[in-house]
Design an enzyme around this catalytic site. Structure first.
Site, PDB file in Angstrom:
ATOM      1  N   PHE B 120       0.839  -1.195   0.000  1.00 54.07           N
ATOM      2  CA  PHE B 120       0.000   0.000   0.000  1.00 54.07           C
ATOM      3  C   PHE B 120       0.880   1.253   0.000  1.00 54.07           C
ATOM      4  O   PHE B 120       1.812   1.358   0.785  1.00 54.07           O
ATOM      5  CB  PHE B 120      -0.910   0.008   1.233  1.00 54.07           C
ATOM      6  CG  PHE B 120      -1.745   1.258   1.327  1.00 54.07           C
ATOM      7  CD1 PHE B 120      -2.688   1.560   0.346  1.00 54.07           C
ATOM      8  CD2 PHE B 120      -1.575   2.151   2.371  1.00 54.07           C
ATOM      9  CE1 PHE B 120      -3.442   2.717   0.419  1.00 54.07           C
ATOM     10  CE2 PHE B 120      -2.321   3.315   2.445  1.00 54.07           C
ATOM     11  CZ  PHE B 120      -3.260   3.586   1.463  1.00 54.07           C
ATOM     12  N   GLN B 121       0.579   2.160  -0.874  1.00 54.84           N
ATOM     13  CA  GLN B 121       1.333   3.411  -1.039  1.00 54.84           C
ATOM     14  C   GLN B 121       2.816   3.164  -1.311  1.00 54.84           C
ATOM     15  O   GLN B 121       3.667   3.942  -0.901  1.00 54.84           O
ATOM     16  CB  GLN B 121       1.140   4.342   0.157  1.00 54.84           C
ATOM     17  CG  GLN B 121      -0.277   4.904   0.203  1.00 54.84           C
ATOM     18  CD  GLN B 121      -0.452   6.088   1.130  1.00 54.84           C
ATOM     19  OE1 GLN B 121       0.240   6.185   2.141  1.00 54.84           O
ATOM     20  NE2 GLN B 121      -1.365   6.975   0.796  1.00 54.84           N
ATOM     21  N   LYS B 170      10.040   2.888   6.432  1.00 52.98           N
ATOM     22  CA  LYS B 170       9.483   3.144   7.759  1.00 52.98           C
ATOM     23  C   LYS B 170      10.230   2.374   8.848  1.00 52.98           C
ATOM     24  O   LYS B 170      10.425   2.891   9.952  1.00 52.98           O
ATOM     25  CB  LYS B 170       8.000   2.765   7.751  1.00 52.98           C
ATOM     26  CG  LYS B 170       7.231   3.325   8.931  1.00 52.98           C
ATOM     27  CD  LYS B 170       5.730   3.097   8.774  1.00 52.98           C
ATOM     28  CE  LYS B 170       4.975   3.690   9.953  1.00 52.98           C
ATOM     29  NZ  LYS B 170       3.525   3.492   9.827  1.00 52.98           N
TER      30      LYS B 170
END
Lengths: 180, 591
Positions: B120-121, B170
């Site tokens: 996702f993204q 992240k």
């Protein structure tokens, strides 16, 4: 129309194209080859041959050898554009030094029987190609040399049952004691 | 926890990013949060040294950072999330690359174990931004992060400045590692731009300059990028030599528009005198400019009789479009200093009186002439009024892209560098409003005006909301002709007046729009009201949308039809249908 209609179409120079071999020393980091190739595709330069491998593992250095064609002005641009990329250490125009050796390795598979097979083997011997695989109906030859020699060998193999060719692309190095 | 927990240099990747920003003297960043940068936003929340400006679209963050950078000379910083956050940065990154603006973009990325999984993204940010940055990095190990961040600032600001991007997954933001501050001793292994010019070349250049009969100095954005010294030295060189000087769009302000040797801007919409001087000169000194196609016109007819000296820090700019006789690679401030030193020691001011007489004749053609009206506001007149009203004030001007941009360049006189922020190379409509946000953040007490067009300004209009949130009193001065004026001009000149999709059928009511954002809206129709309205705009200490209704069909002249030479300019008084048709004969291929 004598006069180009737009600034974008003005490059009407008909300077002859030249072929140059460039040796590019780069930091071996992820994506560095993509950067170099992206530069060529993005700016519309030609790649005739491209060879890359790590050459000094401890210093994380890779060497890219590129054979390219273009007008002298374009070749000059290519060198400057390569040189200003952050991970590029050095760009040397091996063609301009006029003191470089170029080699390429090819593996050539030929399939045939009888007279063709004998002729292929005879030619391979003349070209100093080695047999690195053989069956009763085929050979794989390994040949090293400059691009012209390899092209010539492949042309000769064609009527004798050429199946496929795998080539490394050009590697180049300067003559004499100095490094690049 | 180990003993290392007491080491102040042990920290998370997210903390390292904020720490590195502080260590590089960054006080303001522009960004937009999202999943892949939440750890960084958490760190930003817990400190007060770096102010974060929340934009409304990542493109706005990029242009604001550009405006910040151009108006301060410091790098601009943008922070965006992965996927769409990063792809929305592509336009500002490309814009900064084309105009050599130092920009550091930090983007979040999905965790390393998800990279390549179509998470996702997720997008291939370093792949997508590779051709639109000077360099970029994907950091996979938190212990590499400090080094990469310092390198990023170095690469962005040294040599020919440009945008860089650091992509941080992240998990790297969450991971703990060792930070080290930037060190002077950190030498980049493969990147060392040349600063000092070659002495032999400098002597050759001085010899040409000293013997010039018809010289011209052609300066560009590189002078401004080089810093205050370069500007000072350029002005001194003009003074010492007495040479005429022109400049590219990017270089405006390096030499003051009120200076007596100033010819005005050159190029496609430059003045007649600037282009004729370029065409007929015998020695051209190009400082920090790159012979762009909007400057040269037809390259094979570009300044045919001149010896050309080219000072540039980027060797790839030399001989790219135009063959030059004396290339000098290095920082233009440095080289101008050397040239001046040699010139003063060995040469005296050349006598170029007859050249100035010739220039005066070209100047007398008054190529920026336009016919004023009492009924309708001419856009040129609007810019001149704005200039008069802001003269002597501490003013910064940004623009969008199109006719209004060219009129601003022609009619607004810039006296100092870093006062003029415009998208030159890429020509990005929508640049000016967010750039004004960035400029105002850097200069909270100055007057910041975006000279805009009604079409461009709608591309990034959402940043009005940013301006209102941070109480940034930017003034958006819209020359509203209800057209994409430059598109229409080309359609009129080249495409049989078929105005395909260049008319804005449904413009918003800009006054109401301003009010909807909580800003101030002003509208003016009549020339007689213009001055008062501008005064009001300036005196309001809030963001203003100024809807200046101008003559709808006015076109931007003089103009070198693309593909023509400098001495084939179309002047305003000649721009009747017949002359236009002739000048543009050859047709639709023009770009």
């Amino acid at each position: 129309m004598n006069q180009p209609a737009s600034a974008y179409f003005i490059e009407d120079r008909h300077d002859p194209n030249e072929t140059h071999t460039l040796a590019v020393l780069v930091q071996n980091e992820p994506g560095v080859l993509a950067r170099v190739i992206g530069l060529f595709s993005g700016r519309g330069y030609n790649i005739e041959s491209l060879t890359v491998s790590e050459t000094e593992a401890q210093k994380h250095l890779s060497r890219i050898t590129i054979v390219t064609t273009g007008t002298p002005m374009v070749i000059e641009q290519i060198k400057h554009q390569l040189d200003r990329m952050i991970p590029v250490y050095r760009v040397v125009d091996m063609t301009l030094t006029k003191r470089s050796i170029e080699r390429e390795l090819a593996m050539v598979k030929v399939r045939g029987q009888g007279e063709h097979r004998v002729e292929a083997l005879r030619l391979a011997d003349a070209f100093r190609a080695r047999v690195i695989d053989a069956t009763t109906e085929s050979f794989v030859f390994e040949i090293t040399g400059n691009t012209d020699k390899i092209n010539q060998f492949i042309d000769l193999m064609r009527p004798l049952g050429l199946v496929e060719v795998s080539r490394t692309g050009v590697a180049a190095i300067g003559r004499g004691p100095e490094g690049m | 926890m180990s003993d290392k927990s007491h080491d102040p240099n042990q920290m998370t990747g997210a903390a390292m990013i904020v720490r590195a920003l502080i260590d590089h003297g960054v006080t303001d960043i522009f960004g937009y949060p999202g999943g892949a940068v939440l750890p960084i936003y958490d760190e930003i929340f817990q400190q007060s040294e770096v102010q974060h400006i929340l934009v409304r679209h990542e493109q706005g963050a990029g242009h604001a950072a550009e405006g910040y950078a151009r108006s301060t000379g410091k790098p601009g910083v943008a922070l965006v999330t992965s996927g769409p956050g990063a792809t929305n940065m592509v336009t500002p990154l490309t814009d900064a690359l084309m105009d050599s603006i130092p920009l550091v973009c930090i983007s979040g990325q999905v965790p390393t174990h998800l990279i390549g999984n179509d998470a996702f993204q997720e997008c291939d940010t370093v792949g997508i931004t590779r051709p639109c940055t000077k360099h970029n990095w994907l950091v996979r190990d938190v212990n590499d992060l400090a080094k990469v961040l310092h390198e990023a600032f170095y690469v962005a600001t040294s040599g020919r400045p440009g945008p860089v991007l650091v992509d941080v997954p992240k998990d790297v933001q969450f991971a703990t590692g060792t930070y080290h501050p930037p060190r002077k001793s950190d030498v980049h292994r493969s990147y060392a731009p040349r600063v000092k010019g070659d002495a032999t070349q400098i002597r050759k250049a001085v010899a040409l300059l000293a013997n010039a009969k018809r010289p011209v100095i052609y300066s560009g954005g590189g002078v401004i990028n080089s810093g205050p010294d370069a500007t000072k030295l350029l002005r001194e060189l003009v003074e010492v030599t007495g040479f005429p000087i022109t400049s590219t769009l990017m270089g405006l302000g390096a030499y003051p528009a009120s200076g007596k040797n100033w010819l005005g801007m050159l190029g496609m919409h430059g003045t007649y005198e600037a282009n004729m001087t370029m065409h007929d000169c015998d020695v051209m000194l190009c400082v920090g400019a790159r012979f762009d196609d909007r400057i040269t016109g037809r390259v094979d007819a570009f300044s045919p009789g001149s010896k050309k000296i080219h000072i540039d820090i980027d060797p790839s700019s030399i001989n790219k479009n135009i063959r030059v006789d004396v290339p000098i690679i290095g920082d233009c401030g440095n080289i101008l200093g050397d040239i001046l030193q040699v010139f003063k020691a060995e040469a005296k001011k050349p006598d170029i009186k007859s050249w100035w007489q010739q220039i005066a004749q070209w100047r007398a053609r008054n190529s920026l002439y336009y016919k004023k009206s009492n009924d309708v506001i001419l856009p040129q007149h609007a810019i001149q009024s704005l200039f008069e009203a802001t003269r002597g004030k501490d003013t910064y001007i940004t623009t969008e892209v199109g006719q209004h941009q060219m009129w601003a360049a022609q009619f607004y006189g810039f006296e100092e560098p870093h006062r003029w922020m415009t998208s030159g190379g890429l020509g990005t409509m929508g640049y000016g409003l967010p750039a004004a946000v960035g400029v105002q953040v850097a200069h909270p007490d100055s007057l910041v005006i975006d000279i805009a067009g009604d079409a461009s300004v709608q591309m990034t209009m959402q940043e009005m909301s940013t301006a209102v949130q941070y109480e940034l009193p930017i003034k958006i001065f819209i020359l509203n002709n209800q057209y994409m004026g430059m598109v229409r001009q080309w359609q009129q000149l080249l495409h049989g007046n078929r105005l395909s999709h260049s008319y804005s059928e449904a413009l918003p009511d800009f006054v109401k729009l301003a009010e909807a954002y909580g800003a101030v809206g002003l509208q003016v129709h009549k020339p007689v009201d213009l001055e008062g309205a501008i005064k009001e705009m300036i005196s309001v200490k809030r963001p203003v949308l100024f809807d200046c209704r101008v003559a709808a069909l006015e076109n931007c002249f003089p103009m070198i039809p693309s593909g023509k030479a400098h001495n084939e300019m179309l002047l305003p008084e000649q721009a009747n249908d017949e002359a236009t048709a002739k000048a543009f004969a050859g047709g639709k291929a023009l770009v």
